[in-house]
Scaffold this motif. Structure first.
Motif, PDB file in Angstrom:
ATOM      1  N   ILE A 107     -21.703   8.711  21.834  1.00  0.00           N
ATOM      2  CA  ILE A 107     -22.315   7.816  20.664  1.00  0.00           C
ATOM      3  C   ILE A 107     -22.132   8.926  19.503  1.00  0.00           C
ATOM      4  CG2 ILE A 107     -23.647   6.176  22.009  1.00  0.00           C
ATOM      5  CD1 ILE A 107     -26.085   7.998  21.322  1.00  0.00           C
ATOM      6  N   SER A 108     -21.514  10.030  19.686  1.00  0.00           N
ATOM      7  CA  SER A 108     -21.456  11.251  18.750  1.00  0.00           C
ATOM      8  C   SER A 108     -20.825  10.822  17.427  1.00  0.00           C
ATOM      9  CB  SER A 108     -21.025  12.668  19.272  1.00  0.00           C
ATOM     10  OG  SER A 108     -19.657  12.250  19.661  1.00  0.00           O
ATOM     11  N   GLY A 109     -19.945   9.698  17.485  1.00  0.00           N
ATOM     12  CA  GLY A 109     -19.106   9.343  16.320  1.00  0.00           C
ATOM     13  C   GLY A 109     -19.652   8.011  15.846  1.00  0.00           C
ATOM     14  N   GLU A 110     -18.627   7.386  15.024  1.00  0.00           N
ATOM     15  CA  GLU A 110     -19.416   6.110  14.588  1.00  0.00           C
ATOM     16  C   GLU A 110     -19.064   4.947  15.432  1.00  0.00           C
ATOM     17  OE1 GLU A 110     -17.348   5.205  10.685  1.00  0.00           O
ATOM     18  OE2 GLU A 110     -18.287   6.777   9.897  1.00  0.00           O
ATOM     19  N   LYS A 111     -17.804   5.341  16.460  1.00  0.00           N
ATOM     20  CA  LYS A 111     -17.417   4.181  17.392  1.00  0.00           C
ATOM     21  C   LYS A 111     -17.922   4.699  18.647  1.00  0.00           C
ATOM     22  CE  LYS A 111     -15.116   1.106  16.700  1.00  0.00           C
ATOM     23  NZ  LYS A 111     -15.604  -0.287  16.240  1.00  0.00           N
ATOM     24  N   MET A 112     -18.676   3.936  19.520  1.00  0.00           N
ATOM     25  CA  MET A 112     -18.706   4.370  20.869  1.00  0.00           C
ATOM     26  C   MET A 112     -17.866   4.177  21.695  1.00  0.00           C
ATOM     27  SD  MET A 112     -22.296   1.880  21.433  1.00  0.00           S
ATOM     28  CE  MET A 112     -21.629   0.340  20.700  1.00  0.00           C
ATOM     29  N   LYS A 113     -17.536   5.401  22.594  1.00  0.00           N
ATOM     30  CA  LYS A 113     -16.481   5.611  23.442  1.00  0.00           C
ATOM     31  C   LYS A 113     -16.881   5.559  24.896  1.00  0.00           C
ATOM     32  CE  LYS A 113     -13.700   7.908  19.859  1.00  0.00           C
ATOM     33  NZ  LYS A 113     -13.275   9.054  19.366  1.00  0.00           N
ATOM     34  N   LEU A 114     -16.434   5.022  25.768  1.00  0.00           N
ATOM     35  CA  LEU A 114     -16.799   5.054  27.275  1.00  0.00           C
ATOM     36  C   LEU A 114     -16.092   6.257  27.891  1.00  0.00           C
ATOM     37  CD1 LEU A 114     -17.993   3.827  29.779  1.00  0.00           C
ATOM     38  CD2 LEU A 114     -15.909   2.340  30.012  1.00  0.00           C
TER      39      LEU A 114
END
Length: 670
Positions: free
Chosen positions: A495-502
């Protein structure tokens, strides 16, 4: 009639179509190849973010509830590597917890010895509103108990039974400086303040059934717990809670359901009202009322079990009274705030201003305002009361609503950057929304039926907003099949950027209801490596081989044994009869990290011992047959581990064989 011109043009057209098709086909292949390359690169990026090289340590510890295993499992984050399983409310044959004579008392309750429970919510201790890495508090849902785990040793240090409670689900919630750990009842039950039994019928639910909120005082230096007082509350079901922060630090908030007070078929009976309540209790005012003597003393009967740090022996204390506060006698103590029906999570944002309530059946997420709550109380903008507890007007407390968040909101965490993340059980996704305008800005699917979320420090005033862990109820098709019973899972999300990444899936032990995560630097430097043999105060400790011995006391035989690489002393024992109670008090003489020894004896209907360096543990054995019985170390401790073994000669009952013992051929006089 077809002309030559037409024939030429038709041929050209067919060639063009064929060429176009060929080009499209090439383009499709390239597009597919490009998509595959992008996916591969995304996988590689995710793998890089969770990779922890051999010999390197993780960035964070994560403590996950083991659900119906009754244990806590510890994982390294971001790798997802399992580091340890800590037994709390369940016996553990791996290390003898709950089986050894030293640890049995930890599982004593007013219902007797209870070797299992349903562990739901871990919560880290905190100082000045931040996790401090000293202790972990967890709850037993079935037989109401709260435990404290010492994070220097990763052992269960203390378990306290909670009286006047049934289903300790709304628990345990520490205040911002470990003043109290607060525990609320799930089931309301008949409670008689005089402590007398009443023959109550289900039809008397509304009149006789009560809930309770317990305030367990925590010693700031030692962590020792003590039940200070309880608040008797209306006979609702109390689901989850959380404390305030900053301006709301003096308050703790509880979600309630079954405000209809149904006693049967609650899936219908508890869903009749359009709204249930968020209960707000001013815990500092409650403590003040208790100090001022506003309490009623009530007979009670509950166990408090503690492990002594020096002897490693647990003892039980039975307590027979509890102090009770009644909200109707304590103005300003408690208020009720309407929320969408059947709420689950209540979570307070890092600023302490917003209380987010997740109603499982609601189409919106209401965000209540703490400052609005105070104004509403000041104006007495009430719409009624329950047993003298004022009900605040919903619209007056509300700050806003998150529209169309998804289906089945359950729980919210925060990243400290102005964003909130809510789990959606029904639509199996995590939804990110802004605290400034309550607008949804991102969503990501999870696999499947997500329950709770955790962001390291996400329930403190300064979250560590880099990772989010989603804890999922269903994992079919995510792992290799293992028959009908499948693992539950956790999923790590960047969650470090604007979009969440699995980033990662990893299986968990039991059902991970909730978790806490903390920077490794707050715990690892304080971790105990071994116990000092010199400081071992166990009354049956044997600190040198020359002191080992075997003593008979009636039908009890006590073996004072030592273990060191690679032998047990004594390793030849005789003078034991069928039916004797044999106690092996085994002391591990090692004084180095990571050199435990185990101990087991054939046919024992108990468990093994796993003894840490410098510690003493006791195994009880009642031999059932005459003969030569082998015993051995169960932990592969050295190159000659297999040689670390011995024998006991068991004689028939009534045969008076003298007690004798030896190691290496020397046989002292009995």
């Amino acid at each position: 009639m077809e002309t030559l011109y037409k024939k030429v043009n038709k041929a050209a057209l067919l060639l063009a179509v064929a060429a176009g098709a060929a080009l499209q086909s090439c383009s499709g292949i390239e597009s597919s190849q490009a998509n595959t390359a992008v996916a591969s690169q995304a996988d590689a990026d995710a793998a890089t973010k969770v990779y922890v090289a051999p010999g390197k340590h993780d960035e964070l510890y994560s403590f996950m509830s083991g659900g119906f295993s009754g244990q806590v499992s510890v994982y390294g984050i971001p790798s997802g590597r399992q580091l340890k399983v800590i037994p709390v409310f369940s016996q553990n044959p791996e290390n003898g917890y709950g089986y050894t004579e030293e640890s049995k008392a930890m599982l004593n309750t007013s219902f007797g010895f209870v070797p299992w429970d349903d562990l739901h919510h871990p919560k880290l201790s905190r100082t000045d509103g931040m996790t401090d890495g000293r202790w972990l508090f967890v709850n037993a849902n079935n037989t109401p108990r709260v435990a404290r785990l010492d994070l220097k040793t990763f052992e269960t240090a203390e378990i306290m039974e909670i009286p006047n409670s049934a289903g300790n689900h709304c628990s345990p919630y520490p205040t911002n400086d470990n003043e109290y750990v607060i525990a609320g009842t799930r089931f309301s039950v008949p409670i008689n303040v005089e402590g007398k039994y009443e023959d109550v019928n289900f039809s008397e639910y509304k009149d006789k059934f009560k809930g309770s909120i317990s305030f367990v005082k925590v010693d700031k230096k030692t962590g020792d717990m003590d039940l200070d007082f309880q608040v008797l509350v209306p006979g609702f079901d109390y689901d989850l809670a959380n404390g305030g922060k900053g301006p709301s630090s003096d308050w703790v908030f509880f979600t309630t359901y079954n405000t209809e007070q149904a006693s049967t078929l609650k899936e219908i009976g508890a869903s009749q009202n359009d709204k249930d309540f968020l209960a707000a209790i001013n815990w500092k005012l409650a403590a003040k009322y208790a100090r001022e003597g506003k309490t009623h003393e009530m007979p009670a009967y509950y166990y408090h079990n503690k492990l002594d740090e020096k002897t490693h022996i647990a003892t039980s204390e039975i307590k027979k009274k509890v102090r009770i506060l009644l909200p109707e006698e304590c103005p300003g103590l408690m208020y009720l705030i309407p929320v969408p029906k059947s709420p689950h999570g209540i979570d307070v944002d890092p600023s302490g201003e917003f209380m987010i309530v997740s109603g499982k059946l609601a189409s919106i997420i209401p965000v209540h305002s703490f400052s609005n709550m105070l104004k509403t109380i000041e104006k007495k903008d009430f719409i009624g009361d329950v047993g003298g507890i004022p009900i605040l007007r919903y619209e007056s407390v509300l700050a806003g609503e998150v529209k169309e968040p998804g289906l089945g909101p359950l729980h919210t965490e925060f990243d400290g950057k102005g964003n909130a993340y809510t789990s959606m059980f029904v639509s199996s996704e995590v939804v990110k929304w802004k605290l400034k305008d309550f607008k949804v800005v991102d969503r990501i699917p999870v696999y499947y039926s997500v329950g709770h979320l955790v962001i390291p420090g996400g329930d403190t005033k300064k979250p560590y907003g880099k990772y989010l862990i989603a804890m999922n109820k269903i994992t079919k098709d995510r792992y290799l099949p293992t028959g009908p019973e499948l693992a539950h899972s956790a999923q790590l999300i960047d969650i470090s950027g604007e979009k969440m990444k699995l980033l990662l899936d990893f299986p968990t032990i039991g059902e991970p209801h909730y978790a806490q995560a903390i920077e490794a630097g707050k715990i690892a430097p304080n971790s105990v490596k071994f116990y000092s043999l010199e400081e071992n105060s166990h009354p049956q400790a044997t600190k040198k081989e020359s002191d080992t011995r075997v003593e008979r006391k009636g039908n009890q035989v006590h073996v004072y044994m030592t273990a060191i690489r690679s032998h047990l002393t004594p390793d030849n024992i005789e003078g034991v009869n069928v039916g004797d109670e044999v106690y092996f008090h085994v002391t591990n003489l090692e004084q180095d990290w990571d050199v435990p020894h185990g101990f087991a004896i054939m046919g024992n209907n108990n468990a093994e011992l796993l003894i840490m360096p410098g510690a003493t543990q006791t195994l009880k054995w009642v031999p059932q047959k005459a003969g030569i019985v082998p015993m051995y170390c169960t932990d592969f401790c050295s190159a000659l581990h297999q040689e670390m073994q011995g024998y006991i000669k068991v004689s028939p009952k009534g045969v008076k064989t003298p007690v004798a013992f030896s190691t290496g051929g020397k046989k002292p006089a009995a």
